[in-house]
Structure formats: C-alpha cells, structure tokens
Design a protein around this motif. Structure first.
Motif: not given
Lengths: 304, 304
Positions: A76-77, A80, A106, B13-15, B38, B64-66
């Motif tokens: 996913n990242t 993105l 998603a 979304a992006i950690p 998350g 959504h994954g986060d």
C-alpha cells in the motif's frame, strides 16, 4: 560483490515492544530482496534507512501472521509513494487471495503489477533467477506448509590475467569477446585458450533462510556448506517439549543443524517473547556451534 | 464515571517513523473500546500500557488499510495470550471476509468468538448498547463506505439527596428500591415521590469519532453538541485542492465543523505524512475553533 543480510525483525508470533516479527532484507549488488514481512516491517525499513522501493522480490516462508501481516501495508505504501515497477511475491498457496481481497476492499488498484508465484512443489526446486541470484525453495517441517529459501549469487566470470594483458596487449573488443566465452588468437593467428587467460572465478556464496521448522534432515542437503545460515531458534532446551509440540527448534538444535550441514556461520532468531534477555539463547547455541550470532534488529551480516 | 480517549495513532495512510496510523482507545468506567486499528496498533498498546484483552468492542471506520491493517495481528496476539472472552467488531461490509480468510490460511481457529457486525444501513442508527454506553454509526463522505461513531454514556441514576436520608433514615433496602425506580413511603405510610428524593442525574457525555471524510452537513446533526469531537484534518488549507480530490478535510474545515455543531472541544488528527511539524495544522484550526488539540500519540483526552 556486495551480499549481505539486514535483520529488520526476529521475534516470534507475539511482538515484543523492542522486537518486531520476522523480516530480513538481502542486498546483492544493491539489488534488494525481502525475506518475510511481519507487521511493522515498513516502519522498521524507515528506521534503518532501507529504500524499500528498490525491493524486487519478496519471499514469504508461510502464512502465519508474524511472517506476512506487514506485507499488505508495505505494498500500500509503495503504491502511495508512486511505485510503478512490478514486484514479485513468492509464497505457499493462499497469499495472493488474501492480498487481492484486501486491495479490492479498498476499491483501488495499485499503480504497479504484482507477480504472484505460488510455490506448490513439495521438494527442493529453483523458483527465481535474475542477473544476480538464483533462489531455491525447500520444504521445511512446520504446522502448515512452509518453505525455506536458499539465495546464491550467480557465478561471475573471473578476471583476465594480468600477464596475458601485458604480453598480448589485447583490444577492448577482444577482452569483451573473451569475457563472453570466446578463445583468443594472437596477431600470428595462434590460439590462446580462454582457460589460460581467465582467472578462477570467486566461489559462489550462499545464504539460507530457514524458518519456521523443527530440525529435519529433509532440508539438510539443500543448505549444505552455505556461507551463512539463518535458522530459527524459538526456544532454549529448557522448553524443548514446547518446541517439539509447536514444530519449532531450540538454540541447541539450530546449532546442531549448522554443524551437520557445514555452514560457515549461523544466525539464530524467531525468539519467543518469553525471553527478555537473549544471552542464554546465544550461549546455548555457541556450545555446539561457536560461530553463532543473534538476529538482532538493525544488524547487518555479510555473506562471506 | 471515567470517560476518556487515548490516542494510539493519528497519521494518515503512509506511516511516519514516529507517527502510527489511526487507532484510539476509549475507556468508559474501565470498559475498553477500540476505534480503528491501523498497522502496529498492538505494539502501540504495549508502549502505552493498554491491557488490550479488556477490549470488548472494536469499531472500524472503513476499509482503507491505515484504519484496519493492525486488526488481524491484534486478534492473533489476543488468541496467543489465551483470550477466551468474545469480542465484537463493527465495520462496513467486507472486513469479516478478510479476517476469516486470514484465520483460515493459518489453519488455526481462535480460542474466542468474534461477533462481526456489518454496518449496511446508510443513515444514522444505533449499533451497540451495553451497561455503560450506546454507540451510533453515522455515514460520512469518503471515497469508500465510511462510518463515524458517536459514543454516549448511558444515563446514570442521580444520587439520593442528603436531606432525605437525614430526615427519613431509610434502610439500605429502601434505598435500593428507590434507585430501582420505586417511590418511598414513610413509617406513617405517606408517599414521598421518587422525584423529590433523587438528585438530577449528571448530563450524558458524548464523544464523536469522525474519520475519513470531507466536511458534510450529512453528519452534523448526529454530532451536535458533543462534549468531545475527533475530526480528521489531513491537510492545511494550502492543500485544500488535494483535500477535496481525496475526500479529506483541512484543519480549517474540521474547526468549522466543530463550531457549527457546537462541540465543546475538538481533537484533530489523521495528519498527512508531508507535515513533519504539526504546529501549523493546529494554528490553522485554532483560528476558527480555539479549543482544539492535536491527536498526538499517548495523549489522553477526558470527555467532559
């Protein structure tokens, strides 16, 4: 040629505060390969400065969560952050369905292609080859279908001997032809066989990643004489009964495997969360195989 | 009665290295409820000393994954640590299939029951009630089906007035009967109506969790006059165009929502990873709604 392994996580199923589940980055000539991808792997990669868009292949040992729950988040990242380059994922059956279901949920599609390679053959076999490496999968003995992976560098052409260059002063074109496999003829048309020109290539190095498994002769041949062996050592001998029940290995057993197969060096990991301090695990292994190290996060091991 | 919210993650979304994706723990009278989960949530809970086996319900805003990639790992760990108590999971359609597929792939079953509650009704409605709280789901406006959640404490019976006890010296039995809803008769048989005996109950407190969404009047009524409002603020006004495209909110918009619905206090979160420092996001919101705070990890906000 660079060939090393960075430990990004080495704990077993229950993550501890300072110990993440299994994940390793293998670097061969600055090509990146990932071995397992436990939860939090992407954050670990940031922590240790791994440019994860460079990863071309991900090898998943089995579908227990501590070996793949971080994969969907990583993909996913990658998306993105704009990845367009395809990625290959190797695993036992089932992973493709899990990843695709989550992507569908998603309602989005990735900007890059995932090539899923499902490993079904229950014997040692080659699953990947590129310019730098060959990878073999080997079945190990766990509660569910699990594969170990053996990564070996591709043989390199040896260097042209200095004496030959001094004597014949060959053109660049001739050197490239020799490297490509042709023999050489001097200005008088006399053959100089290639074997006399090229130095012996450096021996091929191998890294074996063996988790999760009970010790079993079924995979010994596949990892014979590896330069570096990662072998799970979830428990110490004190918990040997538990190891047997759960199809895991003790530190002593991992060391005995390293000894039997003639590994040059052993890394142990996949530690049970019950061990706050890892000293006793290392001590136990070293009694049987002195050249043992702990798979502590952030450590980099050269394959040599 | 205790009623507070602990922030375990608040990034989008992006950690980022020090900012985990969305997860919040709500504590009502030491009953634990989780909002989103998350990746890395279980490790965050360890970090902040949250006894996660106490969690009885998990509410997931969307797929959504986060907002949910940490759920399967948390459930797995709950199982490995011996949980037997059932757990309820509320989410838009699709989550049950994802979790069950992953459990099947590991060839194991959990020691505890999961009660999946799939939210399908596209309007404000009550989805949960227990001894301590009522929870309503409210549709918000994002790229995929997404729900906000409003948690309100259950009305408590007010205390018995001091003057009544001094005058009538009622038995413990009589007091319990009054609390249960009965009127009181004194020794001469004269009625003392319950309404004269019981003090006014404290007003009911409400916490609203609104993520991910563009600002929309469709959910304003559902969160009117809440004591504490969490509203996503992924961007600042500088990136308003991006917020509109991605159906997210800016800090100014979140503050304007808080103002419009008469929230007592606002927490903003779900910050884009582009913001290394969160000061400007907070400043922007405070211009429109002074009583705003940042959803920084580890902070505990009382609902009061």
């Amino acid at each position: 040629m660079r060939f090393d392994v960075t430990i990004l996580g080495s704990n077993s199923a229950i993550p501890a505060l300072q110990r993440n589940p299994t994940c390793q980055l293998v670097n061969v000539s600055d090509q990146y390969y990932l071995l397992d991808c436990g939860e939090g792997a992407q954050v670990q990669m940031r922590k240790y400065g791994v440019k994860f868009q460079r990863i071309s292949c991900i090898f998943v040992s089995h579908l227990h969560g501590d070996h793949y729950f971080g994969l969907i988040g990583l993909l996913n990242t990658m998306h993105l952050l704009g990845r367009k380059k395809e990625i290959s994922i190797f695993s036992p059956p089932g992973l493709q369905e899990i990843i695709e279901l989550q992507l569908r949920s998603a309602h989005g599609s990735l900007r890059f292609e995932i090539n899923f390679h499902t490993i079904e053959l229950d014997e040692l076999h080659q699953i990947h080859e590129d310019k730098y490496i060959k990878v073999h999968a080997v079945p190990v003995q766990h509660k569910i279908t699990t594969f170990g992976y053996v990564i070996e560098e591709k043989p390199k052409v040896g260097n042209i001997k200095k004496g030959f260059i001094e004597k014949y002063k060959p053109s660049v074109e001739s050197i490239l032809k020799i490297k490509d496999g042709f023999d050489f003829y001097d200005t008088s048309g006399t053959l100089v066989p290639r074997m006399q020109i090229i130095a012996e290539p450096t021996p091929i190095r191998k890294y074996a990643f063996i988790t999760d498994t009970k010790p079993s002769a079924s995979y010994f041949e596949a990892i014979r004489n590896v330069n570096l062996l990662y072998h799970e050592a979830t428990f110490t001998q004190e918990n040997k009964k538990r190891a047997t029940e759960t199809k895991h290995s003790t530190a002593q057993q991992a060391a005995e495997v390293a000894l039997k197969v003639g590994a040059k060096k052993l890394i142990i990991g996949h530690f049970s969360s019950r061990y706050t301090h890892l000293g006793p695990i290392l001590e136990e292994a070293k009694k049987y195989f002195e050249n043992t190290e702990l798979a502590e996060e952030g450590r980099v091991f050269k394959v040599e």
